[in-house]
Design a protein around this motif. Structure first.
Motif, mmCIF file in Angstrom:
data_model
loop_
_atom_site.group_PDB
_atom_site.id
_atom_site.type_symbol
_atom_site.label_atom_id
_atom_site.label_comp_id
_atom_site.label_asym_id
_atom_site.label_seq_id
_atom_site.Cartn_x
_atom_site.Cartn_y
_atom_site.Cartn_z
ATOM 1 N N TYR A 122 0.829 -1.203 0.000
ATOM 2 C CA TYR A 122 0.000 0.000 0.000
ATOM 3 C C TYR A 122 0.869 1.261 0.000
ATOM 4 C CZ TYR A 122 -3.818 -3.155 1.302
ATOM 5 O OH TYR A 122 -4.732 -4.152 1.333
ATOM 6 N N GLY A 123 1.841 1.311 0.924
ATOM 7 C CA GLY A 123 2.705 2.489 1.004
ATOM 8 C C GLY A 123 3.528 2.688 -0.242
ATOM 9 N N GLY A 124 4.042 1.577 -0.823
ATOM 10 C CA GLY A 124 4.838 1.699 -2.048
ATOM 11 C C GLY A 124 4.020 2.216 -3.214
ATOM 12 N N MET A 125 2.779 1.742 -3.347
ATOM 13 C CA MET A 125 1.916 2.232 -4.422
ATOM 14 C C MET A 125 1.617 3.717 -4.239
ATOM 15 S SD MET A 125 -0.726 -0.983 -4.846
ATOM 16 C CE MET A 125 -1.702 -0.084 -6.048
ATOM 17 N N PHE A 126 1.354 4.138 -2.993
ATOM 18 C CA PHE A 126 1.119 5.562 -2.746
ATOM 19 C C PHE A 126 2.370 6.383 -3.062
ATOM 20 C CE2 PHE A 126 1.550 9.205 0.065
ATOM 21 C CZ PHE A 126 0.392 9.915 -0.215
ATOM 22 N N LEU A 127 3.530 5.875 -2.682
ATOM 23 C CA LEU A 127 4.769 6.607 -2.921
ATOM 24 C C LEU A 127 5.050 6.741 -4.412
ATOM 25 C CD1 LEU A 127 7.020 7.943 -1.298
ATOM 26 C CD2 LEU A 127 8.298 5.801 -1.407
ATOM 27 N N ARG A 168 9.598 21.815 -1.285
ATOM 28 C CA ARG A 168 8.412 21.771 -0.430
ATOM 29 C C ARG A 168 7.503 20.586 -0.781
ATOM 30 N NH1 ARG A 168 7.399 26.414 2.546
ATOM 31 N NH2 ARG A 168 8.884 28.113 2.170
ATOM 32 N N SER A 169 7.428 20.278 -2.073
ATOM 33 C CA SER A 169 6.603 19.135 -2.496
ATOM 34 C C SER A 169 7.192 17.820 -1.997
ATOM 35 C CB SER A 169 6.462 19.119 -4.014
ATOM 36 O OG SER A 169 5.838 20.307 -4.475
ATOM 37 N N LEU A 170 8.535 17.712 -2.018
ATOM 38 C CA LEU A 170 9.175 16.493 -1.520
ATOM 39 C C LEU A 170 8.941 16.317 -0.023
ATOM 40 C CD1 LEU A 170 12.572 16.471 -3.478
ATOM 41 C CD2 LEU A 170 10.618 14.931 -3.778
ATOM 42 N N LEU A 171 9.025 17.403 0.729
ATOM 43 C CA LEU A 171 8.744 17.315 2.158
ATOM 44 C C LEU A 171 7.298 16.908 2.412
ATOM 45 C CD1 LEU A 171 10.659 20.445 3.536
ATOM 46 C CD2 LEU A 171 11.287 18.030 3.764
ATOM 47 N N ALA A 172 6.380 17.500 1.639
ATOM 48 C CA ALA A 172 4.973 17.125 1.790
ATOM 49 C C ALA A 172 4.750 15.664 1.416
ATOM 50 C CB ALA A 172 4.090 18.038 0.929
ATOM 51 N N LEU A 173 5.440 15.217 0.331
ATOM 52 C CA LEU A 173 5.314 13.825 -0.086
ATOM 53 C C LEU A 173 5.863 12.877 0.976
ATOM 54 C CD1 LEU A 173 4.589 11.742 -2.267
ATOM 55 C CD2 LEU A 173 6.858 12.104 -3.266
ATOM 56 N N LEU A 174 6.984 13.255 1.607
ATOM 57 C CA LEU A 174 7.566 12.425 2.656
ATOM 58 C C LEU A 174 6.617 12.301 3.845
ATOM 59 C CD1 LEU A 174 9.976 10.843 3.743
ATOM 60 C CD2 LEU A 174 10.918 12.994 4.604
ATOM 61 N N ALA A 194 2.790 6.662 -6.818
ATOM 62 C CA ALA A 194 1.804 7.598 -7.372
ATOM 63 C C ALA A 194 2.154 9.039 -7.016
ATOM 64 C CB ALA A 194 0.411 7.242 -6.844
ATOM 65 N N GLY A 195 2.643 9.273 -5.781
ATOM 66 C CA GLY A 195 3.038 10.627 -5.389
ATOM 67 C C GLY A 195 4.223 11.132 -6.194
ATOM 68 N N ILE A 196 5.201 10.272 -6.444
ATOM 69 C CA ILE A 196 6.357 10.696 -7.248
ATOM 70 C C ILE A 196 5.933 11.035 -8.669
ATOM 71 C CG2 ILE A 196 8.527 9.880 -8.253
ATOM 72 C CD1 ILE A 196 8.989 8.290 -5.697
ATOM 73 N N LEU A 197 5.053 10.222 -9.258
ATOM 74 C CA LEU A 197 4.567 10.530 -10.612
ATOM 75 C C LEU A 197 3.790 11.847 -10.633
ATOM 76 C CD1 LEU A 197 3.383 6.997 -11.815
ATOM 77 C CD2 LEU A 197 5.431 8.263 -12.529
ATOM 78 N N LEU A 198 2.924 12.043 -9.633
ATOM 79 C CA LEU A 198 2.153 13.284 -9.575
ATOM 80 C C LEU A 198 3.062 14.490 -9.396
ATOM 81 C CD1 LEU A 198 -0.624 14.653 -9.478
ATOM 82 C CD2 LEU A 198 -0.658 14.232 -7.012
ATOM 83 N N PHE A 206 1.908 4.909 5.069
ATOM 84 C CA PHE A 206 2.395 3.631 5.592
ATOM 85 C C PHE A 206 1.707 3.284 6.917
ATOM 86 C CE2 PHE A 206 5.980 4.112 2.627
ATOM 87 C CZ PHE A 206 6.126 2.802 2.194
ATOM 88 N N ALA A 207 1.543 4.280 7.787
ATOM 89 C CA ALA A 207 0.863 4.022 9.058
ATOM 90 C C ALA A 207 -0.597 3.637 8.821
ATOM 91 C CB ALA A 207 0.949 5.253 9.956
#
Length: 411
Positions: free
Chosen positions: A40-45, A117-123, A47-51, A130-131
């Motif tokens: 789940y977390g990997g798929m979100f990550l 700022r986007s990378l910090l928000a993505l992190l 998708a966030g990197i692509l976005l 993940f939680a």
């Protein structure tokens, strides 16, 4: 010429080990919950990197980084606190070039600021994802945890437990219902087995006891013919062997289950009791029993544990050399386990014959044949009782003949 029947083959050994291995780092075990969380977390990550990449490209295209200004300065003076235009009065071309570089620098700075700022928000969102995935995976897999707990309770001989899973009629509920049906059939089978063992105990012991009593009464008659006395002694020995066989079979059937009621038992005391019972037989055969019994307390059934030590010591005495034989019995606590070791001199035992010794009615180089040394159930009972206590027995040949039997129990 009659052909010799081929000896029966030993039953195949299970390819699985019922003892659950202990993990050095249990929190690193790749459970389904961890794998679902990573999925789940990997798929979100991803998708966030692509976005983020798409947003960055769109913003860069909108700002036109690297392109010229949409206007040109013909004359005049321009001052700036952020761009280095020069202290002297520049020409029009120099001024246009400086302004173009200053604007592109500001655009690039805005894009870099957007990216950081986007990378910090993505992190931060990835941590939350993940939680959240871990919590959702635990909620989805909670029926499996319930099934596992029930299976562990059943492994402890509590066949009355049921899962009784509520909820939607999905695959997990179907699995739980199937497991409950299997437990119901197992409980009926074990109940029937226990009833059979109880009935067999009574039905088999009673006629054998009557036969023994009748034979002893006839043998006590001093006026009985010699032939009749010899026949009576032979029948009495046969009857005694049958009684031993029945007792061994019943004990083997009872010891196949886990021990529910456990009490502290010192293996040193158990070994000493076994040595005392076999001491007369060992002295008659000229076998010396030695060894040091150190305290080693385990949780279990004292009668069954004493049977382990007694069977091992009896085998060590009976299957020994005719002269100069010895048996060594030791107990100790080693590496967090209670260990009982019985070593003896005796005939040379090939390594490939070791596993056959633990099968019922099988002896060294003989199968289901008569012997005055026992009924062929001693080591089978030892292995069954050891497993019921969560222990393990291992045998290995001694150099020069004999065996080393090592039984380990959890402390």
């Amino acid at each position: 010429m009659a052909s010799t029947p081929a000896p029966s083959q030993a039953p195949p050994k299970p390819t699985w080990d019922p003892r659950r291995p202990q993990d050095a780092l249990p929190w690193l075990r790749p459970t389904i919950r961890i794998r679902l969380t990573l999925l789940y977390g990997g798929m979100f990550l991803i998708a966030g990197i692509l976005l983020l990449s798409i947003i960055y490209l769109l913003a860069a295209n909108a700002l036109n980084v690297g392109s010229d200004l949409p206007f040109r300065v013909i004359s005049g003076q321009v001052s700036s606190e952020t761009c280095n235009i020069g202290s002297t009065t520049p020409t029009a071309s120099e001024l246009n070039h400086a302004l173009n570089g200053c604007v592109n620098e500001q655009r690039q700075h805005a894009l870099d600021n957007l990216l950081s700022r986007s990378l910090l928000a993505l992190l931060g969102l990835a941590v939350i994802a993940f939680a959240f995935g871990y919590a959702m995976a635990g909620r989805v897999l909670s029926p499996l945890g319930r099934i596992t707990r029930t299976a562990r309770a059943v492994a402890g001989s509590d066949l009355s437990r049921r899962i009784e899973l509520d909820g939607p009629d999905d695959e997990l509920k179907e699995l739980a219902d199937t497991f409950d049906e299997m437990l119901e059939r197992l409980q009926r089978a074990f109940t029937a087995q226990q009833r059979f063992v109880g009935n067999a105990s009574h039905e088999l012991r009673t006629p054998l006891a009557i036969n023994r009593t009748l034979l002893e009464v006839h043998l006590s008659d001093p006026g009985a013919p010699v032939e009749l006395q010899q026949l009576g002694k032979t029948l009495l020995a046969t009857n005694e062997r049958s009684e031993q066989l029945v007792e061994g079979l019943l004990l083997l059937a009872r010891s196949d289950n886990q021990i529910v009621e456990r009490k502290p038992v010192d293996l040193a005391e158990v070994a000493e009791q076994a040595v005392d019972q076999v001491h007369g037989e060992a002295a008659a055969k000229g076998v010396v029993i030695r060894g040091e019994q150190k305290p080693a307390v385990v949780q279990g059934n004292g009668v069954l544990l004493e049977r382990i030590a007694l069977n091992l010591v009896q085998n060590a005495v009976r299957y020994n050399v005719s002269e100069g034989g010895w048996v060594e019995v030791t107990t100790e606590v080693r590496h967090g386990q209670a260990v009982l070791v019985v070593s003896n001199t005796g005939p040379v035992v090939p390594a490939y014959e070791i596993d056959n010794l633990f099968e019922p009615f099988r002896r060294l180089r003989t199968e289901r044949t008569g012997s005055d040394k026992g009924v062929g159930l001693g080591l089978s009972i030892v292995r069954s009782v050891a497993r019921a206590h969560g222990g393990h027995i291992a045998a290995q040949p001694r150099e020069g003949g004999g065996l080393v039997m090592r039984v380990t129990f959890p402390v």
